[in-house]
Design a protein around this motif. Structure first.
Motif, PDB file in Angstrom:
ATOM      1  N   THR A 278       0.853  -1.188   0.000  1.00  0.00           N
ATOM      2  CA  THR A 278       0.000   0.000   0.000  1.00  0.00           C
ATOM      3  C   THR A 278       0.892   1.242   0.000  1.00  0.00           C
ATOM      4  OG1 THR A 278      -1.799  -1.077   1.190  1.00  0.00           O
ATOM      5  CG2 THR A 278      -1.745   1.317   1.272  1.00  0.00           C
ATOM      6  N   GLU A 280       2.144   4.986   0.518  1.00  0.00           N
ATOM      7  CA  GLU A 280       1.815   5.950   1.567  1.00  0.00           C
ATOM      8  C   GLU A 280       0.861   7.017   1.056  1.00  0.00           C
ATOM      9  OE1 GLU A 280       4.164   8.877   4.730  1.00  0.00           O
ATOM     10  OE2 GLU A 280       5.294   7.516   3.419  1.00  0.00           O
ATOM     11  N   GLU A 281       1.015   7.365  -0.244  1.00  0.00           N
ATOM     12  CA  GLU A 281       0.155   8.429  -0.782  1.00  0.00           C
ATOM     13  C   GLU A 281      -1.227   7.910  -1.198  1.00  0.00           C
ATOM     14  OE1 GLU A 281       2.805   6.805  -4.064  1.00  0.00           O
ATOM     15  OE2 GLU A 281       2.985   7.397  -1.950  1.00  0.00           O
ATOM     16  N   PRO A 283      -3.342   5.327   0.665  1.00  0.00           N
ATOM     17  CA  PRO A 283      -3.511   4.391   1.776  1.00  0.00           C
ATOM     18  C   PRO A 283      -4.664   3.397   1.599  1.00  0.00           C
ATOM     19  CG  PRO A 283      -4.231   6.599   2.389  1.00  0.00           C
ATOM     20  CD  PRO A 283      -3.555   6.719   1.079  1.00  0.00           C
ATOM     21  N   VAL A 313       5.907  -3.119   3.877  1.00  0.00           N
ATOM     22  CA  VAL A 313       6.029  -1.751   4.392  1.00  0.00           C
ATOM     23  C   VAL A 313       7.511  -1.447   4.541  1.00  0.00           C
ATOM     24  CG1 VAL A 313       5.508  -0.178   6.298  1.00  0.00           C
ATOM     25  CG2 VAL A 313       3.818  -1.892   5.606  1.00  0.00           C
ATOM     26  N   GLN A 314       7.923  -0.328   4.003  1.00  0.00           N
ATOM     27  CA  GLN A 314       9.350   0.034   4.021  1.00  0.00           C
ATOM     28  C   GLN A 314       9.913   0.082   5.434  1.00  0.00           C
ATOM     29  OE1 GLN A 314      10.351   3.382   1.531  1.00  0.00           O
ATOM     30  NE2 GLN A 314      12.264   3.788   2.636  1.00  0.00           N
ATOM     31  N   SER A 315       9.090   0.525   6.378  1.00  0.00           N
ATOM     32  CA  SER A 315       9.590   0.688   7.745  1.00  0.00           C
ATOM     33  C   SER A 315       9.939  -0.650   8.399  1.00  0.00           C
ATOM     34  CB  SER A 315       8.559   1.425   8.611  1.00  0.00           C
ATOM     35  OG  SER A 315       7.379   0.659   8.728  1.00  0.00           O
ATOM     36  N   SER A 332       1.518   2.650  15.115  1.00  0.00           N
ATOM     37  CA  SER A 332       1.645   2.414  13.676  1.00  0.00           C
ATOM     38  C   SER A 332       0.766   1.247  13.221  1.00  0.00           C
ATOM     39  CB  SER A 332       3.102   2.104  13.317  1.00  0.00           C
ATOM     40  OG  SER A 332       3.483   0.854  13.864  1.00  0.00           O
TER      41      SER A 332
END
Length: 375
Positions: A278, A280-281, A283, A313-315, A332
């Motif tokens: 997904t 981030e821009e 969602p 998810v990149q994080s 989060s």
């Protein structure tokens, strides 16, 4: 003509059953011999259901009696097959450790170590005491994921014996072969040596009291997996897979190994990692890069629980690289995802322990801080 039972037994001592070293009388295959004049009845007990072995044994008995005792003997053989129960591979428990959960995957690169690390910190946040045994001997990841690459386990004396004290990070106790090798050093060991190192980290360590020990297993179905199930009474295993067909095929093999008669370790369920992406821009959008719901469908096909899905998810990657598991990111999406998956794992452990005898696994005695149990 009257046949002598002693002569028959003596004759049968000259033959063996295929695959067995002892003669038929000594091995107990000849359960009984009864004679009635020129008639002889032989009770034969076999420990293999193979028909060709049964026929050969019967033919050998008849031929031997006719040649060595009497060519006129009338022979009747009562054959019975008694296959011994296969012993379950169950290891000895470690005092103080209540539940041992293996985290496995048939394939490498599906994020198994990442899932293990985040399950561990999620369990710790719920109030459980947790440890991780990094059993991926050839590719240990836990020192990096918990930012303890430069740490070394210290030696402590417990009951007069010297033991390793696990390294602790974020309230999780960790032991890994990575603590004993240089970061750039490859572990070039044969299976027995790797298994010996693993046993030392299991039994020569001061783990203390743990509600959960998570065992991060290497990819595949090999020496390390067998060493673990032979050394420890595994409460259950969690399988991690990505949605694509190649990963699912190997995950299926992993499930098959643990559910096989020889190993018989309960599979608590399957986690689908990298389930979707997904941006981030955007969602609300989900892009199924590796396929959609592959692990969920596999869990239904195999009849094992589906424990949840982890998005790309990149994080998550960044957190692993920086040594702070993503599930610790308060508020989060990832924290919520891993909390839900962890609750599912705990619930499956509780259900599994309630449905099996107490000797198979120590039951969880406290659910402090966990809402997984449905009242």
């Amino acid at each position: 003509m009257k046949l002598d039972r002693k002569d028959i037994l003596k004759a049968l001592e000259t033959i063996t059953i295929a695959g067995e070293g002892k003669n038929m009388v000594e091995s107990g295959a000849i359960a009984n011999v009864i004679t009635f004049g020129d008639e002889v009845v032989v009770d034969l007990v076999l420990h293999t259901p193979a028909m060709h072995i049964k026929k050969r044994a019967e033919d050998d008995i008849k031929k031997t009696i006719l040649e060595l005792v009497s060519p006129e003997a009338k022979i009747k053989i009562n054959s019975k097959v008694e296959v011994p129960d296969k012993p379950e591979i169950k290891g000895k428990s470690i005092p103080g450790i209540k539940n041992i959960i293996g985290v496995a995957s048939g394939k490498g690169g599906v994020g198994k170590s990442t899932v293990t690390a985040n399950l561990a910190v999620s369990l710790a946040k719920m109030g459980f005491s947790v440890g991780i045994l990094d059993a991926d001997i050839y590719g240990p990841s836990m020192p990096i994921m918990f930012d303890v690459e430069n740490e070394k386990p210290i030696s402590v004396t417990v009951d007069g014996k010297s033991k390793m004290k696990p390294v602790e990070s974020y309230e999780v106790k960790i032991l890994s072969i990575g603590f004993f090798t240089a970061p750039s050093q490859a572990v070039i060991w044969r299976g027995p040596m790797a298994s010996k190192a693993l046993n030392q980290m299991i039994f020569d360590a001061d783990w203390g009291e743990l509600d959960f020990m998570l065992v991060d297993l290497p990819p595949g179905t090999g020496d390390i997996h067998l060493s673990i199930v032979q050394s420890l009474p595994i409460t259950g295993v969690v399988i991690v897979s990505t949605p694509q067909a190649v990963a699912l095929a190997d995950a299926k093999k992993g499930v098959s190994m643990f559910m096989s008669e020889a190993i018989n370790v309960p599979v608590l369920g399957i986690i689908e990692n990298m389930a979707y992406f997904t941006p981030e821009e955007l969602p609300e959008n989900k892009y199924y890069i590796f396929g959609k719901e592959g692990a969920r469908n596999l869990s239904e096909d195999l009849g094992v629980p589906f424990l949840g899905e982890v998005p790309i998810v990149q994080s998550i990657r960044e957190a692993g690289d920086y040594g702070r598991p993503a599930a610790m990111q308060t508020g989060s999406v990832i924290e919520t995802v891993f909390e839900e998956i962890t609750r599912s794992v705990v619930q499956e452990v509780v259900s599994r322990n309630e449905s099996l005898p107490a000797t198979e696994a120590v039951k969880i005695t406290t659910m402090a801080g966990c809402s997984a149990v449905k009242k």
